[in-house]
Structures are given as C-alpha cells and as structure tokens.
Design an enzyme around this catalytic site. Sequence first.
Site, short mmCIF file in Angstrom:
data_model
loop_
_atom_site.label_atom_id
_atom_site.label_comp_id
_atom_site.label_asym_id
_atom_site.label_seq_id
_atom_site.Cartn_x
_atom_site.Cartn_y
_atom_site.Cartn_z
N ILE A 151 0.20 -6.73 -9.05
CA ILE A 151 -0.01 -7.29 -7.72
C ILE A 151 -1.45 -7.77 -7.55
CG2 ILE A 151 0.02 -6.79 -5.24
CD1 ILE A 151 2.29 -4.78 -5.85
N ASP A 170 -11.19 -2.38 -12.30
CA ASP A 170 -9.97 -1.82 -12.90
C ASP A 170 -10.32 -1.39 -14.31
OD1 ASP A 170 -7.52 -1.34 -14.20
OD2 ASP A 170 -6.47 -2.73 -12.89
N CYS A 229 -2.57 -2.84 1.22
CA CYS A 229 -1.11 -2.98 1.16
C CYS A 229 -0.55 -2.18 -0.01
CB CYS A 229 -0.72 -4.45 1.02
SG CYS A 229 -1.14 -5.47 2.44
N ASP A 255 -1.22 -2.01 5.89
CA ASP A 255 0.24 -2.00 5.83
C ASP A 255 0.77 -0.62 5.49
OD1 ASP A 255 2.82 -3.32 5.88
OD2 ASP A 255 2.83 -3.18 3.68
N GLU A 260 3.62 8.56 6.58
CA GLU A 260 4.60 7.55 6.99
C GLU A 260 5.95 8.21 7.21
OE1 GLU A 260 4.72 4.21 4.37
OE2 GLU A 260 2.58 3.75 4.59
N HIS A 278 4.45 -0.97 6.72
CA HIS A 278 4.80 -0.97 5.29
C HIS A 278 5.77 -2.11 4.97
CE1 HIS A 278 4.77 1.90 1.62
NE2 HIS A 278 4.88 0.66 1.22
N LEU A 279 5.30 -3.33 5.26
CA LEU A 279 6.13 -4.53 5.07
C LEU A 279 5.86 -5.24 3.75
CD1 LEU A 279 5.85 -6.14 8.64
CD2 LEU A 279 7.66 -4.67 7.75
N GLY A 280 5.01 -4.66 2.89
CA GLY A 280 4.61 -5.36 1.68
C GLY A 280 5.76 -5.90 0.86
N ALA A 281 6.84 -5.12 0.77
CA ALA A 281 7.98 -5.55 -0.05
C ALA A 281 9.12 -6.09 0.80
CB ALA A 281 8.48 -4.38 -0.89
#
Length: 527
Positions: A151, A170, A229, A255, A260, A278-281
């Site tokens: 992502i 990273d 997110c 997000d 949760e 939590h709308l990422g997907a």
Amino acid sequence: MPKVLISDSLSPRAVEIFKERGVEVDVITGLKPDELKAIIGKYDGLAIRSSTKVTKEVLAVATNLKVVGRAGIGVDNVDVPAATASGVVVMNTPFGNSITTAEHAIAMMFALAREIPAANTSTHAGKWEKNRFMGVELYGKTLGVIGCGNIGSIVADRAVGLKMRVVAFDPFLSAERAQDLGVEKVELDELLRRADFITLHTPLTDATRNVLDAKALAKTKPGVRIINCARGGLIVEADLKAALDSGHVAGAALDVFAEEPAKESILFGNEKIICTPHLGASTTEAQENVALQVAEQMSDFLVTGAVVNALNMPSVSAEDAPKLKPYMKLAEQLGGFAGQITETGLKSVTVEYEGQVADLNTRPLTAIVLMGLLSPLLASVNMVNAPVIARERDIKVAETKRDDAADYQTLIRVVVQTERATRTVAGTLFGGEKPRIVQIEEVPVEAELSEHMLFIRNEDKPGFIGKLGTTLGDAGVNIATFHLGRTEAGANAIALVSVDQEVADGLLERIQGLPSVVRAKALRFQA
C-alpha cells in the site's frame, strides 16, 4: 470433502468458488466466542474478515482446522503464534484492497490539506466562510511514508504523480526499489524532521506499535499533517491530541483507531481531525477482490496443497504443489528416519538438495524434514510449527543446493548433528515418484520404507543374516524385504529389514544380543 466455515460477511461469489473447487461451505456470521468454539471442531478451514476473533481458546478446540483465511491484510484478530503452534496455516489477501486503501489515504490527504469536511459542514449550514478555510497545496510538499510495502508504495507512486517529494522509512525497502518508486529512503528521525505530511502504512507489530508517540511527534516539523489508514495502535492518541492542541501538528486524518469500533474517542469533536470508520478497504471492488482471493487460496490449499500469502509457512504455488508432492513424502521419511535413530539432543540440521530437486522451492521440504525429525521426540509437530519449534530449542537449520548430483538425478540428504554424533540419511525418487533411501551414515543401501522396519548396525561377518532370520522367525515375525549395505568387506554394515508387524521390545532386545550386532532399532513410518 474439506469443509469451510465463513464466519464474517463475504461476497456470495466466495461461496460459489469454494463449491466449484470441491469444498463444502457453511456461512454462519455473528457468532459469539462460545458459539464459534462449539462448532469450529468440525471445520477444516475458517474464512474471516475483521469481526471474528481467532483466539488461543478457539484454536484449542479446532481439532480439524488446517487453515484460517483472512479476507484483507491485517491479522490482528488472529493469534498467529497460537495458530502456528497448532499447525494451522494463516493466510491473508495483501493485494486485494491495496489500491482501495492507498486511494483512501490520498483522499484523506487532500481533505486534510483543503479542510474539506469542515468546509462542507459550514456550507450546508448556510454559512459562506470562504476566508475561514485557507488550505495548503500538495504540490512541492514532502510526504513521509512510514512503511513502503504494497500500500505504501502505491501511495508513494500517486504522490510522485502529484509532484510531491517523497521520503520513505522502511527497513525492508531496498535502494533499487526506492529508486524505481522515485522515493528517497531515509531513517525515521529524518523523515519526521523533513515531512510536511506523514502517512502510515505498516502492520501493527511490537516494533511498530506507538511509532508516533510524544517523543516522535516532538521531532516533526511544526505544522505537520498526519494520515493513518493502517492501524490505530501505530499512534498514541493522547499524544496526538496534545500535539494538535498545542498547534505543533496542524491536522490529522484517521481511518483507524486504537479501539474499534470507536464510538467514543478523545479525538472526536476536534475540527483539526478528520475521522472515517475504517473505510480503507470499503469499495465494491476491494470487497469483491479479497473475498474471491481468500476463497481461491483456501480452496487451493485444502484441495491441492498450494500455499499462497501464508504468514506462518513458506508459500507453495499451484504450479509447484504437484512437483513437490513426491518430494514431500521423501522429505518426511528422511526426517522421520533421522529422528528415530537419534537418541541424544539435537544441535543442528542441514538439508542438502542435489540435482533436479535443487531447482524447486525447497523451503517447504525443509519444514517437512524438520516435522519428520522432531515428531518422534515431540507431540503435535507439523510442517507449520516445526521450524518454530526448532528455533525455540536452538536447533540450527541450514539448506544447501547443488544443481549437479553424483550418482542420482535428484537427491535429498539430511545431516543431523547431535550432542554425541553426526547422523546422515539420503534418499531419491525412483521413476520420479517413488521415495527410496539410498544412503545411511555413509553406507550405500537402497530401500523402500514401510510401516514396520528394523534398522541394524552390525559387523560384516558370516552368519549374521541367518541368525537374524531365525530370531525373527522364532518370534513369528515375517520378513517382507531385506536390504543390506556395507562400506567394504568385513567392515561396518547396515541391515534395513521390512517386517509385517510391530517388533516388540523383548524381540528387539534379543536381536540386540545377537553376535555382530552393534545397534538395533525398531522404526515405524506412516503406511
């Protein structure tokens, strides 16, 4: 026929895929923990999203469970170590919602930069506060990407297209990959110091939990804007609120939250914060993609043995699975043989691959060797948890590969170092599919393994075979096959005898007492 339980809402097409591939499926959603524990024992697979919690307690009663498939990326709701210990493969679908989640992060960044939610609310209220909402451009700004995997790399690519400068932290990002993405790889402190916007795209692990706490936020540029997110636990919410209240952080778009569903939060009600549930997907395409992928992956595993996107064992492609199948049987026999003739503590295991097998994906084979090796010594060992058990016991494991083979087109050799000695056993495939032992402790011997066998080290002297045959005959034990090997005349020799029934302890003692016998061991292999 394998049987799978779908315990969270998935696309109806997932059910069709399971059935098309020969897997029986039940759909029972909204189960409470006790209800799930009451029925999970009859299923081979469990397909979930984020609602079902696959705990140690659930796994303890999932006696037939072989695979858990998570339709999505995060597996926070699965006790992966407990699953591994139970020999349950845990799969996810890391690519099905990557674009959707990345696009949501970009959308949140735009909304944050231009204060769109607050401006929308104000305008709906009949206010025309044009001068109140003074945003910032993304063009020319520096975006800091924490976690540049599936992502994060898509977000970086989109940001480069917006003419932003992108810096990425990273530890697993190679210099070549960073160059391909058009990003600059930096350490975390430098990212915090330079970024105008920070977006998080890393899983929640012990290493990443609370990566943005008060100490980290203090290192950021004044006026920084933060987008998350990924997972709520990456940010200490109280520390973020303090940084927002002080004005050091200009805004945040979240997000995900530490708890949760987030019905209450110290972050709610602050105009500097944009929140979504939590709308990422949450796009039609992503929901369909992850459902189809998890159904395909689980079906392939249960029907063919293919392993894709597993978090706790090596992957085996659908193409590799049939090629590896005969070698898997050989690997298990070699490991089991070495384990049964080993009587002292294990220090190291080296699995050598020569010839044709060296060109294959050998990591699953090594896991199976370890399973066979450890099974005589420990209970409940399988190819999923065997590598973990070996690490926990400080058993060093190594692989070596050679494209050429001396005497056989393909060969696997297992070398076990114990506290007292080195044991070796090697095998090959006859006709490309029939496992054969071809060497034991440097002594050449060709043998097909059967359920009940005798392994004997002896001095190569006349009369041994007759005495052994008489002893077995007197005990009413029939010999099926008899395989002999020796280094040279009169030296060390090996007898590997297949018999029709189990060799009792008393009979084994009598064999051990025969002249010329150095060591006798009863072996057992799966039929």
